[in-house]
Design an enzyme around this catalytic site. Structure first.
Site, short mmCIF file in Angstrom:
data_model
loop_
_atom_site.label_atom_id
_atom_site.label_comp_id
_atom_site.label_asym_id
_atom_site.label_seq_id
_atom_site.Cartn_x
_atom_site.Cartn_y
_atom_site.Cartn_z
N LYS A 59 0.81 -1.21 0.00
CA LYS A 59 0.00 0.00 0.00
C LYS A 59 0.86 1.27 0.00
O LYS A 59 0.65 2.17 -0.81
CB LYS A 59 -0.90 -0.02 1.23
CG LYS A 59 -1.62 1.26 1.49
CD LYS A 59 -2.09 1.31 2.91
CE LYS A 59 -0.96 1.71 3.85
NZ LYS A 59 -1.43 2.03 5.21
N THR A 60 1.80 1.31 0.92
CA THR A 60 2.62 2.51 1.04
C THR A 60 3.42 2.73 -0.23
O THR A 60 3.62 3.85 -0.70
CB THR A 60 3.56 2.40 2.25
OG1 THR A 60 2.79 2.04 3.39
CG2 THR A 60 4.26 3.72 2.53
N ASP A 246 -4.38 8.55 3.71
CA ASP A 246 -3.91 7.23 4.12
C ASP A 246 -4.82 6.71 5.23
O ASP A 246 -5.42 7.49 5.96
CB ASP A 246 -2.47 7.36 4.62
CG ASP A 246 -1.80 6.02 4.74
OD1 ASP A 246 -2.33 5.03 4.19
OD2 ASP A 246 -0.74 5.94 5.39
N GLU A 247 -4.92 5.40 5.36
CA GLU A 247 -5.70 4.77 6.44
C GLU A 247 -7.12 5.34 6.50
O GLU A 247 -7.61 5.71 7.57
CB GLU A 247 -5.01 4.97 7.80
CG GLU A 247 -3.57 4.51 7.85
CD GLU A 247 -3.43 2.99 8.01
OE1 GLU A 247 -4.45 2.28 7.83
OE2 GLU A 247 -2.31 2.53 8.26
N GLN A 277 -9.19 -3.76 8.33
CA GLN A 277 -8.25 -3.37 9.38
C GLN A 277 -8.72 -2.16 10.15
O GLN A 277 -7.92 -1.44 10.74
CB GLN A 277 -6.87 -3.11 8.78
CG GLN A 277 -6.23 -4.36 8.20
CD GLN A 277 -4.79 -4.11 7.79
OE1 GLN A 277 -3.93 -3.84 8.60
NE2 GLN A 277 -4.53 -4.20 6.49
N ARG A 646 0.11 -10.03 10.61
CA ARG A 646 1.43 -9.45 10.90
C ARG A 646 2.53 -10.46 10.65
O ARG A 646 3.70 -10.11 10.55
CB ARG A 646 1.54 -8.99 12.37
CG ARG A 646 0.61 -7.89 12.81
CD ARG A 646 0.60 -6.74 11.88
NE ARG A 646 -0.52 -6.83 10.96
CZ ARG A 646 -0.65 -6.11 9.86
NH1 ARG A 646 0.28 -5.25 9.53
NH2 ARG A 646 -1.69 -6.26 9.06
#
Length: 811
Positions: A59-60, A246-247, A277, A646
DNA sequence: TTTAGCATGCGAGAT
DNA sequence: GCATGCTAAA
């Protein structure tokens, strides 16, 4: 850094844009190696785009490449991009990565930052539009609560029954939903015993008087400015030609409104997020924002990033299996072209201590390299817990075995008492009208100025309409306060004035090189000034004389604070950007295991992850389900999803049959999320208790091993009752699905309900952990037992057997 | 004013 | 089981 002048930011930015345009004809390295979905997310620049990015899908990378693309094609200049994140850390990382992609520092992106940082910038420019001065102070949570406490006391409300903290969280909730006092719906009228709305209005009034805002206000004031000043809004809409978020799943209503205002018109808004998430509902995040995106922004294009580069196939499948149980989701299917790897491992333990012991041993084994796997350094291992108190068992264990670990989270650097005290000193020196700072430190270190003295000062200040510092001066002049207190107060005020004088010089020296060159040598730098303040106020001495074990650490933190000052030009600049020092990264040469909450783990990855405490009530958290029902459960489930995803290579889930909760022993049921793990991707491990290999602790058999083993009488008794509980049935079904034999079949044991002992006060009983004791009280299935050795405990009946029955069992 | 000692209540925590 | 916050005593 402290100046937010329009032209400065915009001009600096356009200098960079020239070189960015020059790059337009060159190759675009930032596009290399993107998969098709990522490439689309990067290149579809116009119109609303929702980048649905699953865990570990790059994503980043896509987000930063998109910015690089905007810049290097000359589509937008750096100052025309509004890019918002939630944390400073994320903002910094994005800045760095864009800079790396473009091969030059992205300093020229003035509008890349957190929602709050950007709002501060906007609000300093236009403060007068909402009746503030542009040098307003930003209150943190502590200040807010203190202020509300005053209001509650003033309103003659029992502060004990109606604590300020609660009011703070109610008001915070309103602000998250963009509800100003005037806009509070009738449904909220009853909040805080019916006094909430009035107190809210008063609180806002006080903030205005103090020329202060809280975090929520930063957003709300800017929204109001935009709503009431159409031409100003239109100007910003023209400036911010491209908006990136973002997010997005973490945005609250206020942030959503803010974004919508700014994106209206050009509609070039790209929101990145993952509904699966969304784990911050409790602090106002609205999953609905991301679920509704296509409705909110007609013509929206949704790009799904589903190829995962982080985890093995089994881990992804297990995570997908769990999250599939959620109803409110947009739906994604994560896949990988990597290996299946090892199955997710599941293990039950007798209690939390054994769980910690076992995890410790596993980590040691991983570090050595077991079962043909490459060794995993403790650096690559994380233990992710639902609640921070779960960490204790692990810390205790790691200290015992000498396993190095680090705890992420805990009190933030700038929230620590000593840091806040020191900052209050700085604040008061910089702005003497900061009454909250005055109240905090007027008697720290102790100056004999207690409640009474402070009240005198407050009365004086109020009746003269001046700040507390000024009020204090008057108190001395008029002799309203006598004796030792007056003397100390005078010294304190003199100190403040002296430091302030020193600061004026420091500012001049910093802002004008000439003065420095001409040798204004007696002026202190702000760093030296900070040291002087802490020294002369007696604050450093206070901790040096403190003999509690924390004192050395606090002095250490103060040193770090002073060190952090070096990064800024002056104290004002530092105070403004104080949040930047939040993550004080320590020097870690030694590899350490990481211990943190699931929330803190979002966005991180580790080769090996342990997820302990998967027990109903703990995880999913009972409170979460009580408060918001199905919504809460779904958020807990997303937390489980975040936890599993994770892990890169090994994921180990565990639960304990018994756990001490608030000092009381409780029997625990395995988490319902364990049921939702797809059996074919899970391997059930045999707990060590089965073969008693954890030296000398044969009594710590886990529930699973109890079922499997079942030779001892007291276990049989325990089992009969357990079998009737829904949780235990679930566990057994799981074991069936996971290829375990049903214990009663495998061992030929029949369940004998008669064997369940019903105890009454006076009965002698035996418990695996606590030994022999006498029943004192009976309340339902919970018994109060006075143990011969272990003292008084409250125990669930099923973990007790009559002393007679246990008599033959060798322990 | 300071402190010691008891009552109370408890989830995650950015800005 | 522990930290926090109040009341009582020094």
């Amino acid at each position: 850094m402290s100046s937010y002048d329009d032209s400065e930011a915009f001009e600096a930015a356009s200098a960079l844009s020239l070189s960015a345009r020059a790059m337009a004809s060159r190759p675009r390295p930032y596009l290399d190696g993107l998969n098709p979905a990522q490439a689309e997310a990067v290149q579809r620049l116009d119109g609303p785009v929702l980048m649905l990015a699953g865990a570990g899908t790059g994503k980043t990378r896509a987000l930063t490449a998109r910015i690089a693309h905007l810049l290097s094609t000359g589509t937008a200049r750096p100052n025309e991009i509004l890019a918002v994140t939630f944390t400073n850390k994320a903002a910094r990382e994005m800045k760095n990565r864009v800079g790396a992609l473009l091969g030059q520092p992205a300093e020229g992106m003035p509008w890349l930052g957190t929602f709050h940082a950007i709002c501060v910038k906007l609000l300093r420019r236009h403060a007068e539009l909402v009746g503030l001065k542009s040098n307003f102070t930003i209150l943190d949570t502590d200040d807010q609560v203190r202020l509300m406490k005053q209001l509650i006391v003033a309103a003659d409300i029992d502060e004990k029954r109606w604590p300020a903290r609660q009011l703070a969280s109610i008001i915070d909730g309103w602000k998250n939903r963009a509800l100003t006092p005037e806009k509070l719906p009738a449904a909220e009228a009853g909040a805080f015993n019916g006094r909430g709305p009035a107190l809210y209005a008063e609180y806002q009034q006080r903030l205005k008087e103090l020329n202060a805002v809280d975090f929520g206000d930063l957003l709300l004031h800017v929204i109001r400015i935009f709503q009431e000043n159409g031409d100003l809004l239109a100007q910003y809409q023209r400036w911010f030609r491209y908006v990136l978020v973002d997010e997005y799943q973490d945005t609250n209503v206020a942030q959503y409104l803010w974004l919508r205002l700014l994106a209206q018109g050009h509609n070039n808004i790209c929101c990145v997020g993952d509904d699966d998430q969304s784990i911050y509902g409790w602090r106002g995040a609205e999953v609905g924002n991301i679920l509704r995106f296509e409705k909110d922004f007609p013509g929206a294009h949704v790009v799904r990033l589903e190829q995962n580069y982080r985890s093995t196939g089994h881990i992804l499948a297990a995570a997908s299996g769990v999250i599939a149980a959620n109803r409110d989701r947009l739906g994604k299917t994560l896949w990988t072209d990597g290996e299946d790897g090892e199955k997710v491992r599941l293990i039950g333990h007798w209690d939390g201590e054994e769980e910690a012991r076992w995890v410790g041993e596993e980590i040691e084994a991983m570090a050595r390299g077991t079962r043909g796997m490459d060794p995993i350094s403790p650096d690559g291992i994380a233990i992710l817990v639902r609640a921070s108190h779960q960490m204790r068992a692990f810390e205790d264990r790691f200290l015992t075995i000498g396993m190095p670990y680090r705890v992420i989270g805990g009190p933030r650097f700038y929230e620590r008492m000593e840091i806040r005290d020191a900052m209050a000193y700085f604040r008061l020196v910089v702005s003497p009208e900061d009454d909250l700072a005055f109240e905090r430190i007027v008697n720290t270190p102790k100056r004999g100025l207690g409640d009474k003295a402070v009240q005198t000062i407050q009365r004086m200040a109020r009746s003269n309409g001046v700040s507390l510092v000024e009020g204090a001066r008057l108190v001395i002049e008029t002799g309203a306060l006598g004796g030792k207190g007056a003397k100390e107060l005078r010294i304190f005020l003199e100190g403040l004035a002296r430091w302030r004088g020193m600061m004026a010089g420091a500012v001049a020296a910093a802002s004008d090189d000439l003065i420095e060159d001409l040798g204004a040598g007696d002026k202190l730098s702000h760093v030296e000034l900070a040291e002087v303040i802490l020294d002369e106020s007696g604050y450093t001495a206070m901790w040096q004389n403190d003999k509690t074990p924390e004192a050395p650490g606090r002095l250490e933190n103060l040193k770090e604070l002073v060190k952090a000052l070096e990064e800024f030009e002056n104290l004002q600049g530092f105070l403004e950007h104080v949040s930047l020092i939040m993550d004080n990264e320590q020097d870690d040469q030694e590899p350490k295991v990481t211990l943190m909450t699931l929330h803190a783990a979002k966005g991180l990855e580790f080769p090996a992850v342990f997820l302990p405490g998967w027990e109903d009530g703990l995880f999913p958290s009972q409170r979460s389900m009580d408060e918001t029902g199905m919504k809460g459960l779904e958020e807990e489930r997303r937390l489980a999803y975040v936890g599993i995803t994770r892990a890169e290579k090994v994921c180990t889930i565990s639960f304990a049959g018994n756990r001490r909760v608030y000092g009381q022993w409780q029997s625990q049921m395995p988490s319902r999320f364990i049921d939702e793990l797809p059996g074919e991707h899970v391997e059930v491990l045999t707990p060590p208790g089965l073969y008693g290999h954890t030296g000398g602790m044969a009594a710590t058999a886990s529930p699973v091993s109890q079922v499997m083993r079942g030779s001892d009488l007291h276990e049989k008794a325990a089992r009969a009752d357990v079998y009737n509980s829904p949780g235990w049935k679930r566990l057994q079904e799981n074991q069936g699905r996971f290829g375990l034999r049903q214990p009663s079949e495998s061992r030929g044991i029949t369940i004998d309900a008669e064997a369940v002992s019903v105890f009454s006060p006076g009965d002698r009983v035996f418990h695996q952990k606590f030994g022999y004791g006498t029943v004192m009280t009976v309340e339902g299935d919970k018994l109060g037992v006075a143990f011969d050795k272990a003292g008084d405990k409250h125990i669930v009946g099923r973990f007790l057997v009559s002393a007679d029955a246990a008599g033959d069992v060798p322990f």
